[in-house]
Design a protein around this motif. Sequence first.
Motif, PDB file in Angstrom:
ATOM      1  N   ALA A  32       0.696  -1.173   0.152  1.00  0.00           N
ATOM      2  CA  ALA A  32      -0.065   0.253  -0.072  1.00  0.00           C
ATOM      3  C   ALA A  32       0.844   1.312   0.117  1.00  0.00           C
ATOM      4  CB  ALA A  32      -0.768   0.078   1.129  1.00  0.00           C
ATOM      5  N   MET A  33       2.032   1.152   0.928  1.00  0.00           N
ATOM      6  CA  MET A  33       2.769   2.441   0.922  1.00  0.00           C
ATOM      7  C   MET A  33       3.528   2.708  -0.648  1.00  0.00           C
ATOM      8  SD  MET A  33       5.895   3.041   3.439  1.00  0.00           S
ATOM      9  CE  MET A  33       7.067   2.002   2.514  1.00  0.00           C
ATOM     10  N   LEU A  35       2.399   1.579  -3.457  1.00  0.00           N
ATOM     11  CA  LEU A  35       1.590   2.042  -4.465  1.00  0.00           C
ATOM     12  C   LEU A  35       0.862   3.488  -4.413  1.00  0.00           C
ATOM     13  CD1 LEU A  35       0.156   0.492  -6.819  1.00  0.00           C
ATOM     14  CD2 LEU A  35      -1.972  -0.061  -5.551  1.00  0.00           C
ATOM     15  N   THR A  36       0.659   3.817  -3.120  1.00  0.00           N
ATOM     16  CA  THR A  36       0.345   5.251  -2.970  1.00  0.00           C
ATOM     17  C   THR A  36       1.514   6.280  -3.619  1.00  0.00           C
ATOM     18  OG1 THR A  36      -0.968   4.618  -0.951  1.00  0.00           O
ATOM     19  CG2 THR A  36      -0.475   6.908  -1.060  1.00  0.00           C
ATOM     20  N   ASN A  37       2.801   5.914  -2.951  1.00  0.00           N
ATOM     21  CA  ASN A  37       3.801   6.459  -3.445  1.00  0.00           C
ATOM     22  C   ASN A  37       3.993   6.896  -4.691  1.00  0.00           C
ATOM     23  OD1 ASN A  37       4.526   7.319  -0.879  1.00  0.00           O
ATOM     24  ND2 ASN A  37       6.243   5.731  -0.698  1.00  0.00           N
ATOM     25  N   TYR A  39       1.444   6.329  -7.090  1.00  0.00           N
ATOM     26  CA  TYR A  39       0.265   7.221  -7.756  1.00  0.00           C
ATOM     27  C   TYR A  39       0.572   8.625  -7.381  1.00  0.00           C
ATOM     28  CZ  TYR A  39      -4.298   8.731  -8.521  1.00  0.00           C
ATOM     29  OH  TYR A  39      -5.239   9.521  -9.053  1.00  0.00           O
ATOM     30  N   VAL A  40       1.066   8.851  -6.294  1.00  0.00           N
ATOM     31  CA  VAL A  40       1.410  10.570  -6.054  1.00  0.00           C
ATOM     32  C   VAL A  40       2.318  10.889  -7.114  1.00  0.00           C
ATOM     33  CG1 VAL A  40       2.464  12.095  -4.316  1.00  0.00           C
ATOM     34  CG2 VAL A  40       0.594  10.299  -3.777  1.00  0.00           C
ATOM     35  N   LYS A  43       0.827  10.909 -10.633  1.00  0.00           N
ATOM     36  CA  LYS A  43      -0.328  12.114 -10.602  1.00  0.00           C
ATOM     37  C   LYS A  43       0.368  13.473 -10.573  1.00  0.00           C
ATOM     38  CE  LYS A  43      -4.421  14.069 -10.161  1.00  0.00           C
ATOM     39  NZ  LYS A  43      -5.028  14.775 -11.534  1.00  0.00           N
TER      40      LYS A  43
END
Length: 179
Positions: A32-33, A35-37, A39-40, A43
């Motif tokens: 999750a960490m 994948l979030t990084n 995506y940020v 984006k």
Amino acid sequence: MKYLRRMIWYIASRLILICLVLGIMVVTFYYAMNLTNIYVVLKDGMALRAQVVMMDEDASELTKYFQQSFLQQDSALLAVEQGNSPYKDYNVRGIDHRLSMEFTWVWPWDNTARVVITERIPRIDGRAKGSTAEELVASGGSSALYPPAWQGGRYRVVLTKENGQWHIKSLTLLERLTD
């Protein structure tokens, strides 16, 4: 002896189960960490890239999101540097940048990630610069007063992790989107 063996087996089986659950939780947390990084970075990096092309933003900020080797060969950014950008005659005040990312899996120990994204900019707020407005209307009609549409697309993106931070290494166009 029989009871001692049962008690040891009971404790060992519970410890194995607890270790398994904790292992799954750790892998899920790091997934999750990462994948979030990712995506940020995607984006914010792709939005800043579009802003540099359309709004004359500071291109030096792109190094936070992209590798230098990518920035040196990106055709959209090279067009801006050479003064060939289709947005050079427009004052763009804002954009509606949209990015969606398809499912991807990144192991906690991976340093490379491959992601498929879809980028769109459905709305661009801007008008032709005063000095060139008349020329644009004469050559392209009244619709030329507004900036041309951004060419959306589906991209395959390769990211690498350097010093604990993800950077976009390459961007390959899979298909152009017609909206």
